[in-house]
Design a protein around this motif. Structure first.
Motif, PDB file in Angstrom:
ATOM      1  N   GLU A  59      76.292  17.904  10.927  1.00  0.00           N
ATOM      2  CA  GLU A  59      76.595  18.834   9.823  1.00  0.00           C
ATOM      3  C   GLU A  59      75.341  19.287   9.097  1.00  0.00           C
ATOM      4  O   GLU A  59      75.266  20.421   8.612  1.00  0.00           O
ATOM      5  N   ARG A  66      75.205  22.803   0.590  1.00  0.00           N
ATOM      6  CA  ARG A  66      76.399  21.958   0.649  1.00  0.00           C
ATOM      7  C   ARG A  66      76.468  21.048  -0.566  1.00  0.00           C
ATOM      8  O   ARG A  66      75.455  20.531  -1.038  1.00  0.00           O
ATOM      9  N   ALA A  80      78.127  17.614  -2.251  1.00  0.00           N
ATOM     10  CA  ALA A  80      78.720  16.313  -1.943  1.00  0.00           C
ATOM     11  C   ALA A  80      79.246  15.672  -3.226  1.00  0.00           C
ATOM     12  O   ALA A  80      78.547  15.659  -4.242  1.00  0.00           O
ATOM     13  N   ARG A 100      82.936  12.661  -0.229  1.00  0.00           N
ATOM     14  CA  ARG A 100      83.443  13.780   0.565  1.00  0.00           C
ATOM     15  C   ARG A 100      82.590  15.006   0.286  1.00  0.00           C
ATOM     16  O   ARG A 100      81.892  15.096  -0.712  1.00  0.00           O
ATOM     17  N   TRP A 101      82.659  15.977   1.179  1.00  0.00           N
ATOM     18  CA  TRP A 101      82.083  17.294   0.926  1.00  0.00           C
ATOM     19  C   TRP A 101      83.029  18.080   0.034  1.00  0.00           C
ATOM     20  O   TRP A 101      84.251  17.899   0.103  1.00  0.00           O
TER      21      TRP A 101
END
Length: 346
Positions: free
Chosen positions: A258, A290, A292, A317-318
């Motif tokens: 990822e 991204r 988190a 989790r994202w």
């Protein structure tokens, strides 16, 4: 669309606290829902489902857009949460994994998931009704309007509230089993202030939404050993505040797949470890794209640029629904200021 409150609009936010505020007659308490924050704008057949960051969510939840047309008053603006409930061990709980999978670029997959894991809308505030804006009204008035604006309750719902601080505190534990996230407190006489942290949130444990700014390769050479995290300060600068580690072998490989496509340059040298001088502290920078969600226990340091997580944090989790720029120090629990003498026997 012609409503008294129009998109895009920033939702009112919450400031973290460690305890539920207890002044009776001052606060309204409600469960904190674990979903995607969303503002709903409905003007007849025109429906806009706006995310916290201002993006249109309707394309990912076509079945919910239809439900909003069917179950809300013809002209209204509501604040709430998009959730996906599923049966787990004989009970209905919120399912974050199923919800997060709904954000997908392929129309065919969106259509399939709309049938397999349909979403619900939980309303917890009303911002306009017909031609009347409600932003300047106290919450107790907005709450009554909300109950009238949700006309059917199959896919659209109104959150439960109480003005009893003891019951609000109880909800921290009694509602946790349903997959909920804590308790929100709103002032009964408070206006709706877009973008301001005027609500209070008390969660089961401290957490924060951080920007992934890099990673270290695991000492085995396989996968990600730790994710380096950052927050934006008041000047808009991204500051490193620590890292999340302790991943399983499977997760290390998955995280590398990822993060590797976001790689942004060569490996950089990091600070030496206080515990293991031989440890390789080089890290790989990634583009700050991204978000988190992590759990942590304490912060240390003074001032935004000097604050860091005291220990390694746990990756939860994202958060595909969060914009990196929204990850600031303002979301963190304000640390208590005390002198050592205050906590020692005299």
């Amino acid at each position: 669309m012609d409503l008294p409150v129009m998109p895009p609009l920033e939702p009112m936010l919450a400031k973290a606290a460690t305890n539920v505020p207890g002044e009776a007659g001052v606060w309204s308490y409600e469960p904190k829902w674990d979903g995607f924050r969303a503002l709903v704008f409905r003007d007849g057949d025109d429906v806009v489902l706006q995310s916290r960051s201002g993006k249109e969510l309707g394309r990912y939840f076509p079945e919910l857009v239809e439900s909003l047309r069917d179950e809300l008053a013809p002209r209204c603006v509501l604040d709430g949460e998009v959730v996906v409930p599923r049966e787990v061990d004989g009970r209905i709980r919120l399912d974050w994994e199923s919800l997060s999978q709904r954000i997908h670029p392929a129309e065919s997959r969106v259509t399939m998931l709309a049938e397999q894991t349909p979403a619900h809308f939980i309303g917890f505030d009303a911002l306009a009704t017909a031609d009347r804006p409600l932003l300047g009204e106290p919450f107790r008035v907005r709450r009554e309007a909300l109950r009238e604006l949700v006309t059917e309750k199959t896919w659209c719902h109104v959150t439960r509230t109480t003005e009893d601080p003891q019951l609000g505190t109880q909800w921290l534990t009694t509602f946790e089993g349903a997959g909920l996230d804590g308790v929100i407190a709103k002032r009964l006489d408070g206006r709706y202030l877009p973008g301001k942290r005027e609500m209070v949130k008390v969660k089961h444990k401290r957490d924060a939404d951080c920007v992934a700014i890099g990673y270290r390769v695991h000492k085995s050479g396989e996968g990600v050993g730790s994710i380096l995290l950052g927050l934006y300060d008041e000047g808009g600068q991204l500051q490193m505040i620590g890292g999340a580690a302790s991943f399983s072998v499977k997760d290390r490989i998955k995280l590398l797949a990822e993060l590797e496509p976001l790689r942004d340059g060569d490996a950089r040298d990091g600070d030496p470890s206080r515990w293991n001088s031989a440890a390789d502290k080089r890290w790989i920078p990634v583009r700050p794209e991204r978000v988190a969600e992590v759990a942590y226990d304490q912060m240390e340091g003074n001032g935004h640029s000097g604050r860091r997580f005291r220990h390694a944090v746990k990756f939860l989790r994202w958060r595909p629904d969060r914009e990196p720029a929204s990850c600031t120090f303002a979301q963190l629990d304000v640390p208590l200021n005390y002198d050592l003498s205050d906590v020692l026997e005299s």
